[in-house]
Write an enzyme that holds these catalytic residues in place. Structure first.
Site, short mmCIF file in Angstrom:
data_model
loop_
_atom_site.label_atom_id
_atom_site.label_comp_id
_atom_site.label_asym_id
_atom_site.label_seq_id
_atom_site.Cartn_x
_atom_site.Cartn_y
_atom_site.Cartn_z
N ASN A 7 70.51 35.79 87.01
CA ASN A 7 69.83 34.69 86.33
C ASN A 7 68.92 34.03 87.37
O ASN A 7 69.39 33.29 88.23
CB ASN A 7 70.87 33.72 85.79
CG ASN A 7 70.26 32.57 85.01
OD1 ASN A 7 69.04 32.37 85.03
ND2 ASN A 7 71.10 31.81 84.34
N ARG A 98 68.65 37.72 82.79
CA ARG A 98 68.37 36.69 81.80
C ARG A 98 66.87 36.41 81.83
O ARG A 98 66.32 36.12 82.90
CB ARG A 98 69.12 35.41 82.13
CG ARG A 98 68.74 34.29 81.20
CD ARG A 98 69.27 32.98 81.67
NE ARG A 98 68.91 31.94 80.71
CZ ARG A 98 68.66 30.69 81.04
NH1 ARG A 98 68.74 30.30 82.28
NH2 ARG A 98 68.35 29.83 80.11
N HIS A 187 68.85 29.03 74.45
CA HIS A 187 70.31 29.10 74.62
C HIS A 187 70.93 30.19 73.72
O HIS A 187 72.11 30.13 73.40
CB HIS A 187 71.00 27.78 74.23
CG HIS A 187 70.82 26.65 75.21
ND1 HIS A 187 70.80 25.34 74.79
CD2 HIS A 187 70.70 26.62 76.55
CE1 HIS A 187 70.66 24.53 75.83
NE2 HIS A 187 70.58 25.29 76.92
N ARG A 246 66.04 15.21 78.97
CA ARG A 246 64.98 15.49 77.98
C ARG A 246 65.18 14.65 76.73
O ARG A 246 66.31 14.43 76.31
CB ARG A 246 65.00 16.98 77.59
CG ARG A 246 64.41 17.88 78.64
CD ARG A 246 64.53 19.35 78.24
NE ARG A 246 65.31 20.07 79.23
CZ ARG A 246 65.92 21.22 79.00
NH1 ARG A 246 65.87 21.79 77.81
NH2 ARG A 246 66.60 21.80 79.95
N GLY A 337 80.30 19.87 76.09
CA GLY A 337 81.03 20.28 74.88
C GLY A 337 82.44 20.76 75.18
O GLY A 337 83.37 20.52 74.40
N GLU A 389 77.71 33.06 79.45
CA GLU A 389 76.43 33.74 79.23
C GLU A 389 76.33 35.02 80.05
O GLU A 389 75.76 36.01 79.60
CB GLU A 389 75.27 32.79 79.57
CG GLU A 389 75.12 31.71 78.49
CD GLU A 389 74.33 30.49 78.95
OE1 GLU A 389 74.93 29.63 79.61
OE2 GLU A 389 73.14 30.41 78.65
#
Ligand code: ADP
Length: 400
Positions: A7, A98, A187, A246, A337, A389
């Site tokens: 990544n 990625r 995502h 953001r 989360g 991921e």
């Protein structure tokens, strides 16, 4: 088969090496501050006999002038010294990359060739912060792992199943057909991974899911039968939820007001919306752990920021229950989360109408792996599923 997942960011590089078919991680790591005389490398080695967290960690600080030097150092760590897990680069069978933006070209994992590289380059304009670094990662890996197959896995690919009425903006048609301005979503690798886990857990291949990825960046997706039907990020990762720095959704006229009467330049607006807004702008801290501490100390700004953060999530839950015409499970994932019980509780508040009943004790418990935090009587399951991921990228490489 050994699958090496990379990544690549503009100044960092994350990696993980897996052995297939048993999905065993051999090592993982991170190079930070590439381009500096004091770059930091963290290399972790897993014990193949004892599954679980890494058994050993090596840290080093050294000069890493550019991306190629960084990946070269990683290859050295993989093959040489106390943290070595393979004998030579040739033992890597596939390098999985990625890549953030696949535009409308890429709907799944893709074997890299000259044509694919040209397309990734064509997309620099749509993802100027990410695709150039991802592209460079591929070129450097081609040199350091000569003859090894390279696979690109795109963050946007999972959302290419959105119907046109969901991905189009109400702008003049030519802006879509000629300039490719539409919702892409991001995502995707994470939403796909947790949706697959949830679908298997529910033993319902047609499960209607709302997946909620809350990390530094935040996004939600409406997923049915393993297909993404809508998602909260859009043309860029700036849309949708309130994030660490953001803004998420905003009336476009706010930009016109900033650019006109308030005298901002386009660059200043970009910095404001990407780096100075979200929880940082509202509460003065972008990390939800800091916001939680401020809240506990009675800080009114932190309380209001959390209200806004949770309200936006609940609005999207309502919207996506409509998109899915019902709901079988909510899935929370990523840094916030997976770890922040208060955010989960606030996001699920006052949604009994949809059949959502959170179990307060299960929500607070901290057991690893997939957790069902809903009450037995809840019509909709509420799940916490740690995302992975890197593993999802490796799986897609293996499938390809
Ligand atoms: P990224 O989007 O960069 O992949 P992560 O998924 O790693 O990010 O999430 C990082 C964020 O997760 C941090 O900014 C922090 O706000 C949040 N986080 C991590 N651990 C906790 C925790 N224990 N409680 C609350 N928030 C946490």
């Amino acid at each position: 088969m050994n699958i090496f997942v990379v990544n690549s960011g503009s100044s960092s590089l994350k990696y993980q090496l897996f052995r297939w078919p048993n999905e065993q991680p051999l090592c993982s790591g991170l190079v930070e501050r590439i381009g500096s005389a004091q770059a930091e490398i963290t290399h972790r080695v897993f014990d193949v006999q004892a599954p679980g967290p890494p058994a050993a960690e090596q840290r080093s600080t050294l000069a890493v002038p550019d991306y190629e030097a960084g990946l070269r150092e990683v290859v050295r760590l993989l093959t040489d010294g106390p943290g070595a897990v393979i004998g030579a680069p040739a033992e890597v069978d596939v390098v999985g990359h990625r890549v953030v933006h696949g535009g409308e070209f890429f709907t799944g994992p893709t074997l890299v060739n000259a044509g694919v590289k040209a397309k990734i380059k064509e997309l620099f304009g749509l993802a100027p912060l990410h695709n150039p670094a991802n592209y460079q990662g591929i070129e450097v890996a081609e040199r350091l792992f000569p003859g090894t197959r390279q696979v690109a896995v795109f963050d946007t690919a999972f959302h290419q199943t959105l119907p046109e009425y969901a991905f189009r903006y109400a702008l003049p048609t030519a802006l879509y057909t000629e300039q490719r301005i539409r919702k892409y979503g991001f995502h995707g690798t994470s939403h796909q991974y947790v949706a697959d886990q949830a679908t298997a857990y529910l033993q319902n291949p047609d499960a209607r899911l709302i997946t909620i990825h809350l990390g530094n960046g935040c996004s939600m997706a409406a997923v049915r039968g393993g297909r993404s039907l809508d998602t909260s990020m859009g043309f860029s990762p700036l849309a949708g939820l309130v994030m660490g720095t953001r803004s998420g959704d905003l009336d476009p006229s706010v930009l016109l007001h900033l650019l006109g009467p308030l005298g901002y330049t386009a660059e200043q607006v970009g910095t404001l919306l990407n780096k100075e807004s979200g929880m940082l702008g509202l509460a003065g801290a972008n990390d939800l752990r800091d916001v939680g501490r401020a809240l506990a100390a009675g800080d009114a700004r932190a309380a209001r920021a959390l209200d806004i953060y949770a309200y936006r999530i609940r609005q999207y839950i309502g919207a996506y229950a409509a998109v899915l015409n019902g709901l079988d499970a909510l899935v929370f994932t990523a840094g916030v989360g997976e770890n922040d019980a208060l955010v989960r509780a606030r996001a699920c508040q006052d949604l009994e109408f949809f059949g959502l009943e959170l179990d307060a004790a299960r929500n607070e418990a901290r057991t690893p792996g997939l957790r069902d935090i809903s009450r037995p009587s809840s019509r909709v399951r509420i799940l916490v599923i740690p995302t992975n991921e890197e593993l999802e990228i490796a799986r897609q490489c293996a499938t390809l």
